[in-house]
Design a protein around this motif. Structure first.
Motif, PDB file in Angstrom:
ATOM      1  N   GLU A 145       0.834  -1.203   0.000  1.00 48.35           N
ATOM      2  CA  GLU A 145       0.000   0.000   0.000  1.00 48.35           C
ATOM      3  C   GLU A 145       0.871   1.256   0.000  1.00 48.35           C
ATOM      4  O   GLU A 145       0.800   2.089   0.900  1.00 48.35           O
ATOM      5  CB  GLU A 145      -0.935  -0.032   1.216  1.00 48.35           C
ATOM      6  N   ASP A 146       1.714   1.372  -1.034  1.00 45.02           N
ATOM      7  CA  ASP A 146       2.523   2.575  -1.192  1.00 45.02           C
ATOM      8  C   ASP A 146       2.223   3.167  -2.570  1.00 45.02           C
ATOM      9  O   ASP A 146       1.307   2.734  -3.260  1.00 45.02           O
ATOM     10  CB  ASP A 146       4.014   2.261  -1.027  1.00 45.02           C
ATOM     11  N   LYS A 147       2.995   4.147  -2.987  1.00 49.13           N
ATOM     12  CA  LYS A 147       2.696   4.827  -4.246  1.00 49.13           C
ATOM     13  C   LYS A 147       2.897   3.927  -5.462  1.00 49.13           C
ATOM     14  O   LYS A 147       2.305   4.153  -6.518  1.00 49.13           O
ATOM     15  CB  LYS A 147       3.553   6.086  -4.387  1.00 49.13           C
ATOM     16  N   GLU A 148       3.735   2.879  -5.334  1.00 51.65           N
ATOM     17  CA  GLU A 148       3.981   1.994  -6.469  1.00 51.65           C
ATOM     18  C   GLU A 148       2.920   0.913  -6.622  1.00 51.65           C
ATOM     19  O   GLU A 148       2.716   0.402  -7.729  1.00 51.65           O
ATOM     20  CB  GLU A 148       5.378   1.367  -6.340  1.00 51.65           C
ATOM     21  N   LYS A 149       2.279   0.535  -5.520  1.00 48.51           N
ATOM     22  CA  LYS A 149       1.181  -0.442  -5.541  1.00 48.51           C
ATOM     23  C   LYS A 149       1.550  -1.746  -6.276  1.00 48.51           C
ATOM     24  O   LYS A 149       0.796  -2.253  -7.105  1.00 48.51           O
ATOM     25  CB  LYS A 149      -0.059   0.178  -6.201  1.00 48.51           C
ATOM     26  N   ILE A 150       2.736  -2.275  -5.985  1.00 49.57           N
ATOM     27  CA  ILE A 150       3.200  -3.499  -6.643  1.00 49.57           C
ATOM     28  C   ILE A 150       2.528  -4.716  -6.011  1.00 49.57           C
ATOM     29  O   ILE A 150       2.446  -4.837  -4.787  1.00 49.57           O
ATOM     30  CB  ILE A 150       4.735  -3.624  -6.544  1.00 49.57           C
ATOM     31  N   THR A 151       2.049  -5.624  -6.868  1.00 44.27           N
ATOM     32  CA  THR A 151       1.505  -6.893  -6.395  1.00 44.27           C
ATOM     33  C   THR A 151       2.592  -7.959  -6.512  1.00 44.27           C
ATOM     34  O   THR A 151       3.220  -8.103  -7.568  1.00 44.27           O
ATOM     35  CB  THR A 151       0.272  -7.318  -7.217  1.00 44.27           C
TER      36      THR A 151
END
Length: 389
Positions: A167-173
């Motif tokens: 849940e950061d600005k990159e939103k990587i899964t």
């Protein structure tokens, strides 16, 4: 040529549901502010070991977390598949690879960037204290027939992954698979034996691994080739992987007297409209210019080297500039803002072709620092490699 092995990874096995708050970026991209934020997410965040307040504290955290089973060692030697799904410029990408122990053999692991000794020294002291690889080196390999890629994807379909989104600005899964099937591992290791590797990221970590190996052998004598210190934690990804993204790293420097002279001597300057993608553009004093290398200086030069903007800029402009005086960023706006602040130059570069970087690396060409920026970074804390297993 490249030898990989399965290993008993140290992981947050009993904390897997909270992994989004436990992993962290590799040490070299964590700012002081980001470190505080990571610790605030969880006191058990891996940044306490990856970028510790002190090496002694890193050891204390590692030993304590192992004792409390916050971190746990895998029961069976495994290879770990890993996929990152991310958005970039409105497009969705998936980069898939795997973690394994990689034999430290410089004949088959090619580097492409210069290293800085103080950074190596820093990681070496930490490694001596904790005796683990806290974060991996990132290597790429050719897979023209896609046989390795197909094998990896087939393996991933047979088992449900651990999935979480940060849940950061990159939103990587993130998707993570533990593979301990001996037949599947054997198939993967045998295919890797036919390729050579290039370090995409982690040159300082690789050099640290080699130094640690030398230290152990000097202290205790050379053991068999299967000793854990002969290997290093590595994340491996095929060049042909559709999610393998290479971003540019722009350079900002102060307006040293000789810089303008070098630019005018070696390059033809023309206005930049901000839309085209020149190999090198420059911002200074409110103006953007395209820098085109003059034919007289391109003559008799290696065409492959001239295709890489960082090499061109280094050879003809920054060859006498201390790398410590260069500000690096992948963001154009940040580069321009920094140049305005220091009344200097922002050199805006196009990223090199991955195939060109690989080809030059195989030939032994060492490129300037920050020639490449493979995005996103492979995080620390997903799996740790024990050098004393």
């Amino acid at each position: 040529m490249a030898k990989i092995i399965p290993f008993q990874g140290i992981r947050y096995i009993k904390r897997s549901k909270n992994l989004k708050n436990l992993i962290c970026p590799p040490y070299d991209v964590i700012s002081g502010e980001q470190r505080k934020k990571l610790v605030s997410l969880s006191p058990e965040n891996f940044v306490n070991i990856e970028l510790p307040e002190s090496n002694k504290k890193a050891k204390k955290y590692l030993d304590g977390w192992l004792k409390k089973s916050i971190l746990t060692k895998e029961k069976t030697p495994s290879i770990y598949l890993y996929q990152q799904e991310f958005d970039l410029s409105g497009k969705k990408f998936k980069r898939t690879g795997f973690f394994a122990g990689l034999e430290l053999d410089e004949r088959f692991i090619h580097r492409h960037e210069k290293t800085i000794q103080k950074h190596i020294d820093h990681r070496f002291e930490l490694t001596k204290e904790v005796k683990v690889n806290t974060s991996p080196i990132f290597c790429i390999f050719p897979d023209k027939t896609k046989s390795i890629t197909k094998l990896v994807l087939n393996i991933s379909k047979k088992k449900k992954p651990l999935v979480f989104t940060q849940e950061d600005k990159e939103k990587i899964t993130h998707r993570f698979w533990v593979i301990n099937d001996k037949k599947l591992i054997s198939g993967l290791t045998s295919k890797l034996e036919k390729v050579s590797l290039v370090i995409a990221d982690g040159h300082h970590r690789c050099r640290t691994g080699l130094l640690y190996k030398e230290l152990v052998e000097k202290t205790y004598g050379k053991k068999n080739n299967s000793a854990p210190y002969n290997y290093i934690l590595a994340f491996l990804c095929a060049i042909e992987d559709p999610g393998l993204v290479l971003l540019p790293t722009h350079r900002v420097i102060r307006a040293y007297p000789d810089i303008n002279e070098k630019i005018k001597k070696h390059f033809t300057l023309s206005p930049w409209d901000g839309k085209s993608k020149p190999q090198v553009a420059c911002y200074c004093n409110g103006e953007f210019k395209v820098l085109t290398l003059k034919k007289t200086f391109a003559k008799n030069k290696n065409k492959l080297e001239l295709s890489i903007s960082a090499i061109v800029l280094q050879e003809f402009v920054l060859n006498e500039t201390d790398p410590g005086n260069i500000f690096y960023t992948k963001d154009i706006n940040e580069a321009v803002k920094k140049a305005q602040e220091i009344q200097g130059y922002a050199f805006l570069l196009e990223p090199p072709a991955i195939s060109d970087v690989f080809a030059l690396s195989e030939k032994g060409k060492i490129m300037p620092q920050k020639t490449t920026y493979f995005y996103p970074k492979v995080p620390a804390g997903l799996v740790v490699y024990d050098l004393e297993a």
